[in-house]
Design a protein around this motif. Structure first.
Motif, mmCIF file in Angstrom:
data_model
loop_
_atom_site.group_PDB
_atom_site.id
_atom_site.type_symbol
_atom_site.label_atom_id
_atom_site.label_comp_id
_atom_site.label_asym_id
_atom_site.label_seq_id
_atom_site.Cartn_x
_atom_site.Cartn_y
_atom_site.Cartn_z
ATOM 1 N N SER A 34 -14.988 6.768 0.006
ATOM 2 C CA SER A 34 -13.545 6.011 0.730
ATOM 3 C C SER A 34 -13.811 4.394 -0.389
ATOM 4 C CB SER A 34 -12.912 5.816 1.886
ATOM 5 O OG SER A 34 -13.411 7.491 2.150
ATOM 6 N N ARG A 35 -12.811 3.732 -0.687
ATOM 7 C CA ARG A 35 -12.352 2.683 -0.505
ATOM 8 C C ARG A 35 -11.344 1.540 0.486
ATOM 9 N NH1 ARG A 35 -11.715 4.306 -5.605
ATOM 10 N NH2 ARG A 35 -9.774 3.537 -6.050
ATOM 11 N N SER A 36 -11.599 1.183 0.581
ATOM 12 C CA SER A 36 -10.526 -0.014 1.320
ATOM 13 C C SER A 36 -8.345 0.428 0.370
ATOM 14 C CB SER A 36 -10.045 -1.682 1.221
ATOM 15 O OG SER A 36 -9.915 -2.378 -0.504
ATOM 16 N N ASP A 37 -8.607 1.135 -0.423
ATOM 17 C CA ASP A 37 -7.130 1.411 -1.071
ATOM 18 C C ASP A 37 -7.469 2.662 -0.475
ATOM 19 O OD1 ASP A 37 -8.690 1.879 -2.778
ATOM 20 O OD2 ASP A 37 -6.644 0.779 -4.536
ATOM 21 N N ALA A 61 -2.650 7.013 7.506
ATOM 22 C CA ALA A 61 -2.448 6.019 6.385
ATOM 23 C C ALA A 61 -2.390 5.018 7.807
ATOM 24 C CB ALA A 61 -1.701 6.320 6.152
ATOM 25 N N HIS A 62 -1.165 5.031 9.109
ATOM 26 C CA HIS A 62 -0.664 4.369 9.468
ATOM 27 C C HIS A 62 -1.888 3.712 10.509
ATOM 28 C CE1 HIS A 62 1.586 2.100 12.155
ATOM 29 N NE2 HIS A 62 1.497 2.782 13.261
ATOM 30 N N LYS A 71 -3.145 -0.211 4.081
ATOM 31 C CA LYS A 71 -2.895 0.793 4.566
ATOM 32 C C LYS A 71 -3.213 1.888 3.282
ATOM 33 C CE LYS A 71 1.215 4.077 5.182
ATOM 34 N NZ LYS A 71 3.079 3.905 5.299
ATOM 35 N N PRO A 72 -4.409 2.636 3.569
ATOM 36 C CA PRO A 72 -4.497 3.187 1.809
ATOM 37 C C PRO A 72 -3.843 4.731 1.570
ATOM 38 C CG PRO A 72 -5.900 4.148 3.983
ATOM 39 C CD PRO A 72 -5.049 3.145 4.970
#
Length: 444
Positions: A34-37, A61-62, A71-72
């Motif tokens: 996982s990453r910030s986006d 996502a929310h 919001k990724p």
């Protein structure tokens, strides 16, 4: 707790325990990918992955956005990360595919793909408990219920769950057990037969009711049962009725079937049937409008296999005729099946169930009383009689002692107006239709 686990914890509170357990419990957040986006999760199978992408990705996502300000994109992958299984660890080097083939299990019959409702909650929970701790409690487990309600699904889900643990699993129908027994009696190879069935860790027997009056097969199964049970091996059986209702079953077998736990599966309530249809459509990539799903759930009875077959039929006909699946298309395609079911429903059935559910006396519904609750119940009976039975409007009018069918026509018009404007009333009619279909079938 990392951000992914925190988000899942928040989601659990928002959607409720039942929904979380059915769909989200086996979802695993992967912080390394996982990453910030992008938030990466692992689902146990392709069906669960598709379901979560369709129904929960936006919500996930929310929730990430609320926690991190970003919001990724939600990335749902199949397999990959696994939670450690404690206290028992899954043995390494187990060939699950080979075991599944040898056990004759359908890999699509898993706990994840089983829709749980109040009608099957107890059977599901006990089956899952047996899968997690075989031979420890509920041995034997005896699952019973009508045709097409999910007994075989749960039976094989137990087997599929245990495949990763390296257990030796045998799934067989009683007919297959009996045929193998007869064949090896004739060839003088009973030692091979006994070795096959008595050296497994988990014995799954479908349709055990067919032991009825099979004296030699009962004798052999009695000894197989004892060998496995005494060795702490798990036995799970399904039947269309309780042991005490299986005619021609010897007492010593009947008592053993009742040693552990008996779990029944009842006909599904409307909400569960709708969820099953939605899940089948999701799995097979079939798009059906809400109105069509409700029509199938309300009119097609309780046999889940039959409902699934209807969905496949609609999709095949749509492809062959190059026509979209509309409500009219669906009604026309399954009209013969609906007609056959309608012939088993009487107006008396409808009056009995509507009077019970709406707390109105049957005699009042058939009387000339004009109080509001009686008029409402009478209109509902007329509407359901017109839609669920083959009776014409003159025939329904005759039942109620009316001069002609104009009063029936007026009642139908009034109910249709309410249906168009009141969603709750529409749901009530659907629930009543489902109960009438289920209960009239039980009294056949």
């Amino acid at each position: 707790m990392n951000i992914g686990e925190k988000v899942l914890s928040i989601l659990r509170r928002e959607i409720g325990e039942d929904e979380y357990r059915h769909y989200i419990r086996n979802l695993i957040y992967d912080p390394e990918l996982s990453r910030s986006d992008r938030a990466c999760f692992h689902a146990p199978n392709i069906f669960t992955a598709r379901w979560i992408r369709t129904n929960y990705a936006e919500t996930l996502a929310h929730l990430f956005e609320l926690e991190s300000g970003i919001k990724p994109k939600i990335d749902i992958r199949v397999g990959g990360a696994r939670r450690p299984t404690s206290p028992a660890q899954i043995p390494q080097g187990v060939d699950s595919a080979k075991n599944s083939k040898n056990a004759h299990l359908n890999p699509s019959f898993t706990f994840d793909s089983f829709i749980v409702g109040s009608s099957n909650q107890f059977a599901y929970t006990t089956a899952r408990s047996v899968a997690e701790k075989p031979g420890k409690q509920y041995n034997p487990l005896f699952i019973y219920g009508g045709v097409g309600l999910g007994k075989t699904h749960l039976l094989q889900a137990i087997g599929n769950y245990r495949l990763g643990f390296g257990d030796r699993i045998i799934y067989t129908t009683l007919e297959q057990f009996m045929n193998k027994f007869i064949s090896q009696v004739k060839t003088g190879t009973m030692d091979r037969f006994r070795e096959h069935f008595r050296q497994c860790d988990l014995l799954l027997i479908d349709d055990i009711q067919f032991l009825s009056r099979k004296e030699q097969t009962q004798e052999e199964f009695f000894h197989t049962f004892n060998e496995l049970h005494n060795a702490g091996k798990q036995i799970v059986m399904t039947s269309d009725r309780q042991p005490k209702k299986i005619a021609g079953l010897v007492d010593r077998l009947r008592s053993r079937f009742e040693w552990g736990l008996m779990a029944d599966i009842q006909p599904p309530e409307l909400e569960t049937k709708i969820a099953i249809i939605q899940k089948k459509c999701e799995l097979d990539g079939i798009r059906l409008d809400k109105e069509i799903i409700h029509y199938i759930a309300t009119h097609m009875g309780d046999n889940i296999r039959e409902i699934e077959g209807t969905i496949i039929k609609l999709n095949a006909m749509s492809a062959m005729l190059n026509q979209p699946i509309t409500l009219e298309f669906a009604k026309n395609a399954i009209k013969d099946q609906i007609k056959e079911k309608q012939e088993n429903i009487t107006i008396d059935d409808i009056v009995r169930i509507v009077s019970r559910e709406l707390n109105v006396k049957p005699s009042d519904i058939k009387s000339k009383k004009r109080t509001r609750n009686v008029v409402n119940a009478r209109r509902i009976v007329i509407y359901l009689a017109r839609n669920l039975t083959p009776n014409s409007m003159p025939q329904i009018a005759l039942y109620f002692g009316m001069k002609d069918h104009t009063a029936i026509s007026h009642a139908m018009k009034k109910i249709n107006e309410i249906v168009d404007s009141d969603e709750n009333f529409k749901v009530l009619l659907e629930e009543l239709s489902n109960k009438i279909g289920s209960e009239s079938k039980e009294t056949e």
